[in-house]
Design a protein around this motif. Structure first.
Motif, short mmCIF file in Angstrom:
data_model
loop_
_atom_site.label_atom_id
_atom_site.label_comp_id
_atom_site.label_asym_id
_atom_site.label_seq_id
_atom_site.Cartn_x
_atom_site.Cartn_y
_atom_site.Cartn_z
N UNK A 27 0.84 -1.21 0.00
CA UNK A 27 0.00 0.00 0.00
C UNK A 27 0.87 1.26 0.00
N UNK A 28 1.86 1.27 0.89
CA UNK A 28 2.76 2.44 0.96
C UNK A 28 3.50 2.63 -0.36
N UNK A 29 4.04 1.54 -0.86
CA UNK A 29 4.82 1.60 -2.09
C UNK A 29 3.95 2.08 -3.26
N UNK A 30 2.71 1.60 -3.27
CA UNK A 30 1.79 2.01 -4.33
C UNK A 30 1.45 3.49 -4.20
N UNK A 31 1.20 3.91 -2.97
CA UNK A 31 0.92 5.32 -2.71
C UNK A 31 2.02 6.21 -3.25
N UNK A 32 3.25 5.71 -3.14
CA UNK A 32 4.42 6.48 -3.55
C UNK A 32 4.74 6.28 -5.03
N UNK A 33 3.91 5.49 -5.68
CA UNK A 33 4.11 5.22 -7.11
C UNK A 33 5.50 4.68 -7.37
N UNK A 34 5.89 3.73 -6.57
CA UNK A 34 7.25 3.21 -6.67
C UNK A 34 7.36 2.09 -7.70
N UNK A 35 8.54 1.95 -8.30
CA UNK A 35 8.78 0.80 -9.20
C UNK A 35 8.89 -0.50 -8.41
N UNK A 36 8.80 -1.59 -9.14
CA UNK A 36 8.81 -2.92 -8.52
C UNK A 36 10.05 -3.16 -7.66
N UNK A 37 11.24 -2.73 -8.16
CA UNK A 37 12.47 -3.04 -7.41
C UNK A 37 12.46 -2.42 -6.03
N UNK A 38 11.81 -1.26 -5.91
CA UNK A 38 11.75 -0.60 -4.60
C UNK A 38 10.83 -1.38 -3.67
N UNK A 39 9.73 -1.84 -4.21
CA UNK A 39 8.81 -2.64 -3.40
C UNK A 39 9.52 -3.92 -2.94
N UNK A 40 10.25 -4.54 -3.84
CA UNK A 40 10.96 -5.77 -3.48
C UNK A 40 11.95 -5.50 -2.33
N UNK A 41 12.59 -4.36 -2.43
CA UNK A 41 13.57 -3.96 -1.40
C UNK A 41 12.87 -3.83 -0.04
N UNK A 42 11.74 -3.18 -0.05
CA UNK A 42 10.96 -3.01 1.17
C UNK A 42 10.51 -4.36 1.74
N UNK A 43 10.02 -5.20 0.84
CA UNK A 43 9.51 -6.49 1.31
C UNK A 43 10.63 -7.35 1.91
#
Lengths: 250, 480
Positions: B38-54
């Motif tokens: 949800x946060x990553x989507x809110x920030x309109x982040x690319x996939x690699x950033x989401x992966x990093x967070x996860x």
């Protein structure tokens, strides 16, 4: 100017001053002498308002006002200034800053605006010169790393700038060599004025060679047991205190 | 909103890759993969950033909170915390200063904050604060001409992915500690600064100019990179009291200095410390670290810490480059029930690296404060030098001050000096000042500011003046 009546003061339940009377008129210079433990420093501390002293009886009035009812800073602003036996060090606070804050506090009390920087610097330079102090003193931290003589000179410098009505000098001569004693004495003598009183607390006759008092009091066991003129000092120097104490006991 | 619906919503929007309109602006309490998506989507982040967070989240789940600090507070329930809330929209904010809590305005007044800044600080809607907008615009143009990038970290993730990939987490690894792993998973926003080779940033960068990216305080992430021969001075925070509904704060700041680069990072932290009983104050668990990667590089931390109920913070320097320099100047003030465990680490790796630590702690009320510092000199750091001075000042007799210095010296050519003092604000000092006619409050301020002088002189001029005022406000009523 200052009226101390039947003053009784205890420290930790021990009575130090036991009914002390003292009257200081404008323009007078008084010396209070006496053996160790007589209560000399207690007297100046109580007049200035230091914590830890319990007044159990009597009164102190300064120009008709009840001193014991005043805050420490209000006593100072009213013109009652103490020259410390052991001036305290305040790291990081420049001397010049303390001086200015103190002077402005007094001016505010008198309803005057803050002093302008050039006027202040002129005043300070003049007084520094008189006290034979280098201007680098101003930018050193208050009393930090000062020699005994420098600390005492600094006390008098503050007096010269703050111009108290009553200067209370606690052992202002202790720890001074003869040269410093001369400078300090000259400073004190320059304060002498018809409207100003000076009270010196001291152990030694030596100081009184340089600052000649109008009145001398002997303080012993919490009371003033003898008062006289300057000749009393010489007699004390010769004969010590015991005869006065014996005389008083009779 | 039921969690199931929430989940669906997040999933659906994630598939679209970006979010333009989500009904809810706040994530429900609790932490799970969905919240991170949800946060990553809110920030309109690319996939690699989401992966990093996860990945960070996976690591966090295996970690435990540090318990070695000299602080005591009730256990935080990490599943009760909300990890994202969007900035308030203009309609929800005060329309003018008239609608702002007068107490807050009174404090701004005492701190000497300019009128036009007060509105912005109090959260008055941006379109009402014309001055700040125009200031920000001119400011951006000037930076652009110099080639300096200064933007929110979210923007940087979208616009400068290569720099982010190269540097994010390179100084403070994701799993450095419990809070860095948490921050890496959920960071909401923060600053990004990039100063290219040979450029001296034409002005001091202040988070204040980034005021349109506010409400980022909770899990802030900051990354500053100075390339060869570049210089920057960065100011974080402000002296105005910052209130926040979120009690838990865990920021991460990373600095990278390449050859001959010079980074100066100044912080004034004034988060809400709680009431006199310590209720409601912020928990501030911060990891700040700078790496002097290049030879002759320099990183200097200056901090004035007056806020938060609990502070856990050690801005550190890793001195890799030859002759690199690390500095830490700190003033920490605790009053009432505040607790702070703060200090620094200087890790000497490069030959001839030097570090200076000046720490001034002031404790008042019933507060408790510790200095914790590590000086570590590795075998290769020939001729490394450190000077440490940490002084504590106690006001009253119900507060505490502690010092925990650690030294690990790995070679015989290193020089390490340590000086420490603890003093009580003297009755004698106060009496002396008051006997010169100075009021008790002014006397305390004078003595405390004198004590902190060595640190204040490291702050940029304007900040230093504000910091002094802040100290005075923080210690109001501490004596008497």
């Amino acid at each position: 100017m200052l009226e101390v009546k039947d003053l009784r003061v205890s420290v930790e339940d021990k009575e130090i001053l036991k009914g002390l009377n003292l009257t200081i008129n404008p323009g007078e210079v008084h010396a209070i002498m006496g053996p160790n433990g007589a209560g000399k420093s207690t007297l100046s501390a109580v007049i200035a308002g230091r914590d830890g002293y319990e007044v159990t009886g009597g009164s102190i009035t300064f120009e008709g006002e009840d001193v014991l009812d005043m805050e420490i800073e209000d006593r100072a602003r009213a013109g009652l200034l103490l020259g410390f036996q052991y001036p305290v060090e305040i790291p990081g606070v420049k001397n010049v800053y303390l001086l200015k804050a103190a002077l402005n506090a007094k001016r505010e009390h008198l309803g005057l605006p803050e002093i302008e920087a050039p006027e202040f610097m002129k005043l300070v330079r003049e007084k520094l010169q008189f006290m034979k102090m280098d201007s680098s003193f101003l930018h050193r931290s208050v009393n930090e790393g000062f020699s005994g003589g420098e600390k005492k000179r600094n006390e008098i410098l503050q007096m010269l700038i703050l111009e108290p009505k009553l200067a209370l000098l606690d052992e202002i001569d202790s720890g001074l060599d003869i040269d410093a004693l001369k400078v300090v004495s000259e400073g004190v003598n320059s304060l002498r004025d018809a409207g100003r009183s000076i009270v010196m607390v001291t152990h030694y006759q030596r100081l009184l060679d340089y600052i000649v008092p109008d009145h001398i009091h002997v303080l012993s066991d919490g009371k003033i047991i003898k008062s006289g003129d300057k000749s009393l000092a010489l007699e004390l120097e010769k004969r010590g205190y015991d005869w006065v104490i014996e005389e008083a006991a009779q | 909103m039921a969690s199931q619906e929430m989940e669906q919503l997040v999933r659906r929007e994630y598939k679209q890759g970006f979010v333009t309109d989500i009904e809810s602006d706040t994530a429900p309490p609790g932490l799970n993969e969905d919240v991170i998506r949800f946060i990553s989507a809110k920030k309109e982040e690319p996939q690699w950033m989401l992966d990093w967070r996860l990945a960070a989240f996976e690591q966090w789940k295996t970690m435990a909170e540090p318990d070695w600090a000299h602080v005591d507070f009730p256990q935080v329930d990490f599943q009760a915390v909300s990890y994202y809330s969007a900035p308030k929209s203009s309609e929800d904010r005060p329309k003018s200063l008239d609608e702002v809590d007068p107490k807050l305005l009174e404090t701004y007044e005492k701190l000497g904050i300019p009128l036009h800044e007060r509105a912005a600080l109090a959260g008055v809607a941006m379109d009402m604060v014309f001055d700040s907008v125009s200031v920000t615009t001119t400011f951006k143009e000037q930076l652009g001409e110099a080639g300096v990038i200064f933007c929110s970290i979210s923007e940087a993730i979208r616009e400068y992915p290569d720099l982010i990939k190269q540097y994010l987490g390179s100084v403070v690894p994701v799993a450095d500690n419990f809070y860095t792993a948490l921050n890496s998973a959920v960071f909401s926003d923060g600053s990004f600064v990039f100063v290219p080779k040979g450029v001296t940033c034409p002005m001091e960068l202040s988070t204040y100019f980034r005021i349109n990216a506010e409400n980022t305080g909770q899990f802030e992430r900051t990354l500053i990179i100075c390339e060869d021969n570049a210089q920057v001075s960065y100011l974080e925070g402000c002296t105005a009291p910052m209130r926040d509904e979120n009690q838990l704060h865990a920021a991460v700041v990373e600095l990278v200095a390449l050859e001959n680069a010079d980074i100066k990072y100044s912080t004034v932290q004034n988060w809400y410390p709680g009431d006199e009983e310590g209720k409601g104050g912020i928990y501030n668990f911060v990891t700040k670290r700078g790496e002097c990667r290049g030879d002759n590089s320099k990183i200097s931390w200056t901090q004035v810490e007056t806020g938060s109920a609990v502070t856990w913070k050690y801005p550190s320097c890793v001195l890799k480059g030859k002759n690199s320099v690390g500095e830490f100047y700190s003033v920490a003030v605790t009053n009432n029930m505040q607790q702070a465990d703060t200090g620094t680490k200087m890790i000497h790796i490069g030959e001839g690296s030097r570090s200076t630590i000046i720490s001034k702690g002031i404790s008042a009320g019933r507060s408790d404060q510790s200095y914790r510092g590590l000086v570590k000199i590795l075998p290769g750091a020939k001729g490394a030098r450190n000077f440490t001075q940490c002084d504590s000042l106690l006001i009253g007799d119900q507060c505490g001050a502690h010092t925990f210095p650690y030294q690990e010296i790995g070679n015989s050519t290193a020089q390490v000096e340590h000086e420490a003092t603890t003093s009580k604000i003297g009755e004698d000092q106060l009496f002396y000042c008051r006997q010169r006619g100075i009021s008790e409050e002014d006397a305390v301020n004078m003595i405390v500011n004198g004590f902190c002088k060595d640190v204040f002189k490291e702050l940029p001029m304007e900040f230093a003046v504000e910091a002094e005022a802040l100290l005075n406000v923080s210690l109001e009523g501490a004596v008497g």
